[in-house]
Design a protein around this motif. Structure first.
Motif, PDB file in Angstrom:
ATOM      1  N   GLU A  16      26.943  40.611  33.053  1.00 37.85           N
ATOM      2  CA  GLU A  16      25.585  41.016  33.451  1.00 37.85           C
ATOM      3  C   GLU A  16      25.320  42.469  33.070  1.00 37.85           C
ATOM      4  OE1 GLU A  16      23.217  39.115  34.407  1.00 37.85           O
ATOM      5  OE2 GLU A  16      24.441  37.328  34.691  1.00 37.85           O
ATOM      6  N   LEU A  17      26.323  43.310  33.213  1.00 32.80           N
ATOM      7  CA  LEU A  17      26.179  44.721  32.860  1.00 32.80           C
ATOM      8  C   LEU A  17      25.955  44.881  31.362  1.00 32.80           C
ATOM      9  CD1 LEU A  17      26.246  47.376  34.399  1.00 32.80           C
ATOM     10  CD2 LEU A  17      28.679  47.525  33.921  1.00 32.80           C
ATOM     11  N   SER A  18      26.625  44.046  30.559  1.00 34.77           N
ATOM     12  CA  SER A  18      26.474  44.150  29.102  1.00 34.77           C
ATOM     13  C   SER A  18      25.112  43.637  28.632  1.00 34.77           C
ATOM     14  CB  SER A  18      27.599  43.398  28.389  1.00 34.77           C
ATOM     15  OG  SER A  18      27.481  42.012  28.628  1.00 34.77           O
ATOM     16  N   ARG A  19      24.419  42.847  29.452  1.00 37.84           N
ATOM     17  CA  ARG A  19      23.084  42.363  29.085  1.00 37.84           C
ATOM     18  C   ARG A  19      22.008  43.431  29.252  1.00 37.84           C
ATOM     19  NH1 ARG A  19      23.897  36.753  32.077  1.00 37.84           N
ATOM     20  NH2 ARG A  19      24.953  35.677  30.407  1.00 37.84           N
ATOM     21  N   ILE A  20      22.297  44.420  30.044  1.00 34.96           N
ATOM     22  CA  ILE A  20      21.316  45.496  30.259  1.00 34.96           C
ATOM     23  C   ILE A  20      21.284  46.368  29.015  1.00 34.96           C
ATOM     24  CG2 ILE A  20      20.749  47.506  31.670  1.00 34.96           C
ATOM     25  CD1 ILE A  20      22.059  46.035  34.026  1.00 34.96           C
ATOM     26  N   ARG A  21      20.106  46.546  28.454  1.00 38.43           N
ATOM     27  CA  ARG A  21      19.952  47.205  27.159  1.00 38.43           C
ATOM     28  C   ARG A  21      19.654  48.699  27.242  1.00 38.43           C
ATOM     29  NH1 ARG A  21      22.699  44.079  24.404  1.00 38.43           N
ATOM     30  NH2 ARG A  21      21.954  41.959  24.123  1.00 38.43           N
ATOM     31  N   GLU A  22      19.774  49.281  28.398  1.00 39.30           N
ATOM     32  CA  GLU A  22      19.477  50.714  28.516  1.00 39.30           C
ATOM     33  C   GLU A  22      20.446  51.538  27.677  1.00 39.30           C
ATOM     34  OE1 GLU A  22      18.987  52.266  32.494  1.00 39.30           O
ATOM     35  OE2 GLU A  22      18.585  50.233  33.165  1.00 39.30           O
ATOM     36  N   ARG A  23      19.950  52.602  27.106  1.00 39.96           N
ATOM     37  CA  ARG A  23      20.817  53.490  26.331  1.00 39.96           C
ATOM     38  C   ARG A  23      21.415  54.569  27.214  1.00 39.96           C
ATOM     39  NH1 ARG A  23      19.219  53.313  20.474  1.00 39.96           N
ATOM     40  NH2 ARG A  23      17.748  51.609  20.399  1.00 39.96           N
TER      41      ARG A  23
END
Length: 196
Positions: A43-50
């Motif tokens: 789930e953390l890897s799905r977040i696309r924030e830079r």
């Protein structure tokens, strides 16, 4: 490892400010070292924030979190690369990533400033009507106008800030919610294929 009084104090203040501004409660004193379940990592890897503030992102996901207290040993070699400037930058990243409250505060200060000049304006008019022109001519009217217009400008910046804050929230593209488990939607393989 002996932490300086200043570092302990600034850390406490950061968590206090962060928990006041943000909707995501942080555990005071928590470190970046984490043991995470594979589902949390996915789930953390799905977040696309830079610009990621990991401490708050893990809390934001909403999975169960527990803490393990430990005593850190003295550093064996080298020196820390985190100066107070870098720590301040990290703290600002955390507040900015998880709160639009600083933008709102600008509007509150503007309202307070604009309304706070009213008693002074009334007093200045009263003084002028009662005693006539005293002191520097035009001083009272100039100060009232400057304070009032400054307040209106801060209110305007606050309104613009609200829109920018909402744009910023949308651009981060965080999911609206995270599903921990699914029931009645087929096999695990079919569920995984739905995610992609």
């Amino acid at each position: 490892m002996q932490t300086s009084f200043l570092k302990k104090w600034t850390s406490r203040q950061f968590y206090r400010v962060m928990n006041f501004f943000s909707d995501v409660p942080l555990i005071p004193g928590a470190s970046e070292f984490r043991l995470m379940d594979r589902q949390v990592v996915q789930e953390l890897s799905r977040i696309r924030e830079r610009s990621r503030f990991l401490r708050a992102l893990v809390q934001w996901l909403g999975f169960r979190v527990t803490t393990v207290e430990f005593q850190a040993n003295e550093r064996v070699a080298g020196v820390t690369s985190f100066s107070y400037i870098r720590l301040l930058r990290l703290a600002l990243d955390g507040v900015i990533s998880f709160s639009t409250m600083p933008l709102r505060i600008i509007a509150y200060v503007g309202f307070f400033t604009a309304f706070a000049c009213l008693p002074y304006a009334i007093w200045a008019i009263y003084q002028f009507l009662l005693y006539g022109q005293r002191g520097v001519p035009g001083w009272s009217s100039l100060i009232v106008a400057v304070i009032f217009i400054g307040g209106v400008q801060l209110i305007s910046l606050g309104v613009i800030g609200e829109y920018i804050g909402r744009i910023y929230t949308e651009v981060k593209d965080r999911p609206l919610y995270v599903v921990q488990e699914r029931f009645g939607f087929g096999t695990e393989e079919q569920n995984d294929s739905l995610d992609t």
